[in-house]
Scaffold this active site. Structure first.
Site, mmCIF file in Angstrom:
data_model
loop_
_atom_site.group_PDB
_atom_site.id
_atom_site.type_symbol
_atom_site.label_atom_id
_atom_site.label_comp_id
_atom_site.label_asym_id
_atom_site.label_seq_id
_atom_site.Cartn_x
_atom_site.Cartn_y
_atom_site.Cartn_z
ATOM 1 N N TYR A 206 -1.432 3.922 12.466
ATOM 2 C CA TYR A 206 -0.140 3.413 12.901
ATOM 3 C C TYR A 206 0.032 1.922 12.643
ATOM 4 O O TYR A 206 1.102 1.470 12.192
ATOM 5 C CB TYR A 206 0.061 3.707 14.391
ATOM 6 C CG TYR A 206 0.253 5.166 14.695
ATOM 7 C CD1 TYR A 206 1.527 5.739 14.656
ATOM 8 C CD2 TYR A 206 -0.830 5.981 14.998
ATOM 9 C CE1 TYR A 206 1.713 7.088 14.914
ATOM 10 C CE2 TYR A 206 -0.653 7.337 15.262
ATOM 11 C CZ TYR A 206 0.616 7.885 15.220
ATOM 12 O OH TYR A 206 0.797 9.215 15.470
ATOM 13 N N SER B 119 0.838 -1.191 0.000
ATOM 14 C CA SER B 119 0.000 0.000 0.000
ATOM 15 C C SER B 119 0.874 1.242 0.000
ATOM 16 O O SER B 119 1.957 1.258 0.597
ATOM 17 C CB SER B 119 -0.904 0.017 1.234
ATOM 18 O OG SER B 119 -1.601 1.252 1.330
#
Length: 226
Positions: free
Chosen positions: A146, A132
């Site tokens: 995160y 990604s």
């Protein structure tokens, strides 16, 4: 005949990729956790062999590799992925972190280790990790996420190391950003249809340039910074 193994092939990008490779005349080994529920995958035809696989179950992965012993593999697509509900600062679901890392980072490396022999006997010899843009440190200008970001950043590092460690065996490794795709993970607001993303990813895999080995690439071929 060319052969591809795809994890997480029962829905979304994995399912669309399976369909694209079937249309291109490939044999497809499609992996998912619940083959009995993968009715659309089952409908793709005789060139698809469906395997039960939870990518976090290392024994299952080893058994699958053993059962396919002697089968040349041209491309390994590590597509199975996981994402936490949300991980904004101060609201990080720490209990989810190990699960997401197991699926997104550890499993692709373990599959590469178990299927390296199959890839060596194939013709294309490619490991394609579905990553990604959110795993790019250089491209991160919005923060947050995160857990997911770190798991994909780690996958990108795994990909880079694989491209170096397997070079003498003639095996390439790339990380691919499929775009913001309208899937269960991507959500209904995503702008890209799964078949458009999958077909673009397939074309990238089939037309890989030597300089792309070890890179993070967008579905349209753009080189994304680490």
């Amino acid at each position: 005949m060319s052969t591809v193994l795809i994890t997480g092939a029962n829905r979304g990008i994995g399912l669309a990729l399976a369909g694209c490779f079937v249309e291109a005349g490939w044999d497809v080994h499609a992996c998912c956790r619940h083959p009995e529920k993968a009715t659309t995958l089952q409908s793709l035809g005789a060139s698809v062999t469906i395997h039960r696989l939870d990518v976090t179950d290392m024994l299952q992965t080893e058994n699958l590799a053993r059962s396919l012993s002697g089968v040349p593999l041209d491309i390994l697509v590590n597509n199975a992925g996981a994402k936490e509900p949300g991980s904004a600062f101060g609201k990080v679901p720490y209990e989810e972190w190990s699960r997401v890392f197991a699926v997104n980072t550890m499993a692709p490396l373990h599959l590469a280790e178990r299927f390296v022999g199959h890839l060596e006997t194939g013709s294309r010899k490619l490991i394609a990790n579905i990553s990604s843009r959110m795993g790019s440190i250089g491209d991160n200008d919005s923060g947050g996420s995160y857990v997911y970001r770190s798991s994909k950043a780690a996958l990108n590092m795994v990909t880079r190391s694989l491209s170096i460690d397997l070079a003498d065996r003639g095996i390439s490794a790339i990380a691919l950003h499929p775009g913001w795709v309208r899937t269960k993970m991507g959500g209904s607001n995503a702008k890209l249809e799964t078949d458009v993303s999958a077909n673009s990813l397939k074309e990238l895999m089939l037309n890989l340039r030597p300089e792309d080995n070890g890179r993070l690439l967008n579905y349209d071929g753009e080189h994304i910074p680490w």
